[in-house]
Design a protein around this motif. Structure first.
Motif, PDB file in Angstrom:
ATOM      1  N   THR B  64       0.838  -1.202  -0.114  1.00 14.56           N
ATOM      2  CA  THR B  64      -0.139   0.001   0.242  1.00 14.56           C
ATOM      3  C   THR B  64       0.888   1.172   0.041  1.00 14.56           C
ATOM      4  OG1 THR B  64       0.076   0.146   2.461  1.00 14.56           O
ATOM      5  CG2 THR B  64      -1.662  -1.160   1.438  1.00 14.56           C
ATOM      6  N   ASN B  70      -1.978   9.156   6.191  1.00 19.49           N
ATOM      7  CA  ASN B  70      -3.308   8.243   5.725  1.00 19.49           C
ATOM      8  C   ASN B  70      -3.714   7.252   6.260  1.00 19.49           C
ATOM      9  OD1 ASN B  70      -1.519   6.526   4.545  1.00 19.49           O
ATOM     10  ND2 ASN B  70      -1.675   7.295   2.433  1.00 19.49           N
ATOM     11  N   THR B  71      -2.970   6.894   7.441  1.00 13.73           N
ATOM     12  CA  THR B  71      -3.327   5.852   8.399  1.00 13.73           C
ATOM     13  C   THR B  71      -4.386   6.360   9.162  1.00 13.73           C
ATOM     14  OG1 THR B  71      -1.350   6.115   9.468  1.00 13.73           O
ATOM     15  CG2 THR B  71      -1.241   4.146   8.145  1.00 13.73           C
ATOM     16  N   ALA B  72      -4.954   5.257  10.016  1.00 15.13           N
ATOM     17  CA  ALA B  72      -5.957   5.750  10.886  1.00 15.13           C
ATOM     18  C   ALA B  72      -5.110   6.436  12.035  1.00 15.13           C
ATOM     19  CB  ALA B  72      -6.743   4.442  11.646  1.00 15.13           C
ATOM     20  N   ASP B  81     -10.221   8.036   9.959  1.00 14.71           N
ATOM     21  CA  ASP B  81     -10.034   6.462   9.353  1.00 14.71           C
ATOM     22  C   ASP B  81      -8.834   6.518   8.336  1.00 14.71           C
ATOM     23  OD1 ASP B  81     -11.796   5.119  10.536  1.00 14.71           O
ATOM     24  OD2 ASP B  81     -13.471   5.572   9.435  1.00 14.71           O
ATOM     25  N   ALA B  82      -8.381   5.106   8.107  1.00 15.91           N
ATOM     26  CA  ALA B  82      -7.354   5.169   7.080  1.00 15.91           C
ATOM     27  C   ALA B  82      -7.916   5.427   5.649  1.00 15.91           C
ATOM     28  CB  ALA B  82      -6.810   3.680   7.049  1.00 15.91           C
ATOM     29  N   THR B  83      -6.844   5.805   4.860  1.00 11.09           N
ATOM     30  CA  THR B  83      -7.377   6.159   3.572  1.00 11.09           C
ATOM     31  C   THR B  83      -6.270   5.830   2.739  1.00 11.09           C
ATOM     32  OG1 THR B  83      -6.131   8.373   3.694  1.00 11.09           O
ATOM     33  CG2 THR B  83      -8.405   8.266   4.232  1.00 11.09           C
ATOM     34  N   TYR B  84      -5.276   4.996   3.236  1.00  6.48           N
ATOM     35  CA  TYR B  84      -4.431   4.598   2.073  1.00  6.48           C
ATOM     36  C   TYR B  84      -4.957   3.475   1.244  1.00  6.48           C
ATOM     37  CZ  TYR B  84      -3.921   0.974   5.773  1.00  6.48           C
ATOM     38  OH  TYR B  84      -3.900   0.019   6.538  1.00  6.48           O
ATOM     39  N   LYS B  85      -4.339   3.263   0.020  1.00  3.37           N
ATOM     40  CA  LYS B  85      -4.749   2.254  -0.862  1.00  3.37           C
ATOM     41  C   LYS B  85      -3.702   1.433  -1.411  1.00  3.37           C
ATOM     42  CE  LYS B  85      -3.983   5.547  -4.552  1.00  3.37           C
ATOM     43  NZ  LYS B  85      -3.173   6.688  -3.890  1.00  3.37           N
TER      44      LYS B  85
END
Lengths: 302, 335
Positions: B64, B70-72, B81-85
């Motif tokens: 990811t 972007n992690t929680a 909340d986490a937004t990584y992809k």
């Protein structure tokens, strides 16, 4: 074949005339020059080994943080002020408490969890044995970087960042497999006849372990405990990252706080370093013989 | 209940009579080995929870683009909340072949290999030399032994600070060099001298372990072998070459492997000697991965974890080859 002959004849021509008139030396006897050289090298080695520590002790007696630049001046103004300052005005005892909690926690958990496993892999061959030993070996070579990121995430999800329990759990990930290895090595040195006698007398495998082997393995348990303690005590990376509250710093983290980018209180740092080093090294010297035997003699045919 | 104690006779699996069906086998193996499995269960569970789960999670993170933005996370009372992809193997591709991959990975890799090789070689040679000296009949032998293990007895995080003061500008080492009219390198600033200092400090820290282990090995060599060799007219060098070296082989192979693993993973020396941010070129891969994940802002968790996985892969491959090589030479690893 031919080479050996050449070598011996060469040796004879080289040494023959010089050696013959002299008194024949017995085994383990050396010439004066060789003795002197041995002593010389060992003394030099000891000085190199001792000097950095001795230098810390010396600097810790200088009252000023820049005394390390003019070490000669320390002789005239030696004082224990640094020590009293560290003990009274810094969080030294908090750090000590954290270090002890974390190290002792790791030690107890590590040894408790690993003891039966050490026995099982020492005495029993079961399907998956080699794979299991391989796993134990591999977990010991995990670089800190592998587990640090996921551990950080997991522990912060669980709210265990900045808690002793979190750090203990992290340390157990290395302490447990290592203790299992060490204990296996020790159990291997206990004769199998003892187990057999226990089994013949009707003990279950667990009974044999708990009643016969465990009491005999106290030195091995002590080594494993000591080793876990020392590693947990001296660990830097996880403690630096996971402990945020300066009351909960372990000593390894607390010591770093004396040197920041703007200010370096080297005298206080030296005093703290000495305060840490003395009990640990005394402890180390008391058990070092067992430690070495445990570390290297734990032979296995993995 | 059958007894599974077979005294490590090295009986391999597969030398039993025709294999029964799977269910039968499972049942049989359960009956025969259940207490062995019960005994290793605590470690299996602990390792599963504390090692396997984080490892799998870490592996997932390397796929990811997770970082500290972007992690929680929880800021005050707000939970974000986490937004990584998921980005697949891009991290590895970027590290190994991406732009500037030489500066970011390969230069550190080369330095790490050089660091490991040099440190372990120095540990081993100096340790062996001192062990040989200590193995003679010598007055004050015990005292020397006690003094020489000081670097091991005092925790590394303490002694490294001692070195840091000694190596700093105007510290004792440079004053000494000044007295001898030698050039005074800035140990903690120049890349070359940083590396030199790091190797020096780590050698100092690591020699006692080698020395003591090898001394143990030397003392376990049967003295009659030396007597026999002497009777046959072997010179000191020949005795060393044909009695001492083979006698030390099993201890050596173990401590060298341990030394390589420990040095490769050595965190404290470099981290504490140079501080968390300075000396980017003297960082070995472990400390560099730490820097990426925790020493900079924003923290790049995904890259850091990828470095970790790569490091582990290097070590596992190396250890497998090492073991295979040892096995080919009819040696067993004694760890």
């Amino acid at each position: 074949m031919s080479t050996t002959t050449v070598e011996t004849s060469a040796a004879v021509t080289d040494d023959g005339p010089a050696r013959r008139p002299r008194r024949i030396r017995g085994r383990e006897e050396r010439s004066l020059a060789a003795s002197l050289a041995s002593h010389g090298i060992l003394i030099a080695g000891s000085v190199v080994a001792l000097f950095p520590v001795g230098w810390l002790v010396f600097l810790s007696l200088g009252p000023d943080e820049d005394d390390y630049l003019h070490p000669g001046g320390i002789w005239k103004k030696m004082t224990f002020d640094n020590y009293s300052f560290v003990l009274q005005h810094t969080s030294f005892f908090d750090w000590l408490k954290s270090s002890l909690i974390v190290s002792l926690g790791t030690t107890v958990l590590g040894v408790l969890v690993a003891a039966t496993t050490g026995y099982a892999v020492s005495r029993m061959r079961f399907p998956g044995y080699r794979k299991f030993m391989w796993v134990l070996l591999v977990t010991q070579m995990f670089p800190v970087a592998v587990l640090m990121v996921p551990m950080y995430q997991i522990l912060s999800d669980l709210g265990l960042i900045d808690s002793y329990l979190g750090l203990i759990l992290v340390y157990c990930s290395t302490a447990v497999p290592y203790c299992a290895w060490l204990l296996k090595g020790y159990f291997d040195t206990i004769p199998f006849e003892i187990d057999e006698a226990g089994r013949v007398d009707g003990l279950s495998p667990f009974g044999t372990f708990a009643r016969l082997i465990l009491p005999l393995a106290k030195p091995g348990l002590a080594v494993a405990a000591f080793y876990s303690f020392i590693t947990a005590f001296g660990e830097v990376a996880f403690a630096t990252t996971f402990m945020l509250d300066d009351q909960k710093y372990t000593l390894a983290v607390g010591l770093q706080t004396f040197i920041s980018e703007h200010d370096a209180q080297r005298n206080l740092m030296a005093a703290t370093a000495v305060l840490i080093a003395i009990p640990v090294s005394v402890f180390f010297y008391l058990v070092q013989k067992n430690l070495v035997a445990g570390l290297t003699a734990g032979g296995t045919k993995g | 209940m059958t007894v599974a104690i077979d005294r490590a006779t090295g009986k391999r699996r597969g030398d039993r009579a025709p294999r029964p069906g799977l269910g039968q086998r499972l049942k049989h193996s359960y009956q025969k080995y259940w207490y062995a499995y019960a005994m290793i269960a605590p470690v299996v569970i602990v390792l599963g929870v504390l090692v396997l789960y984080p490892l799998v999670y870490g592996l997932y993170l390397t796929l990811t683009d997770a970082n500290s933005l972007n992690t929680a996370r929880t800021i005050g009372v707000n939970h974000i909340d986490a937004t990584y992809k998921f980005i697949g193997l891009d991290n590895y591709k970027d590290i190994l072949f991406g732009p500037l991959s030489y500066d970011r990975f390969w230069s550190h890799f080369i330095w790490t290999v050089a660091w490991t090789a040099l440190c372990v070689a120095l540990h081993y040679t100096i340790g062996l030399g001192l062990a040989l000296l200590l193995n003679q009949k010598l007055r004050g032998r015990t005292l020397y032994r006690l003094l020489l293990i000081v670097p091991w007895a005092v925790p590394t995080f303490v002694t490294v600070f001692g070195w840091r003061i000694m190596l700093s500008d105007g510290g004792i080492i440079n004053s000494f060099l000044h007295m001898l009219h030698l050039p005074q390198p800035s140990w903690l600033e120049d890349t070359f001298w940083q590396r030199f200092a790091a190797i020096m400090v780590n050698t100092w820290c690591g020699v006692p372990f080698m020395m003591i282990s090898l001394l143990g090995g030397l003392q376990s060599i049967d003295a009659s072998l030396y007597e026999a060799a002497e009777m046959d007219g072997a010179s000191a060098w020949q005795r060393f070459r044909y009695v001492t070296v083979p006698g030390l082989r099993s201890v050596s192979s173990t401590v060298v492997l341990l030394g390589i693993i420990w040095t490769f993973n050595q965190f404290a020396v470099i981290f504490l000697l140079f501080g968390p941010t300075s000396a980017p070129d003297a960082q070995i891969l472990v400390t560099w991965a730490y820097y990426l994940g925790f020493g900079q802002q924003p923290r790049d968790f995904a890259q850091s974890a990828s470095y970790g996985i790569l490091l582990l892969a290097v070590l596992i491959v190396f250890t497998s080859f090492y073991r295979r090589w040892l096995n080919r030479n009819e040696q067993q690893l004694a760890i």
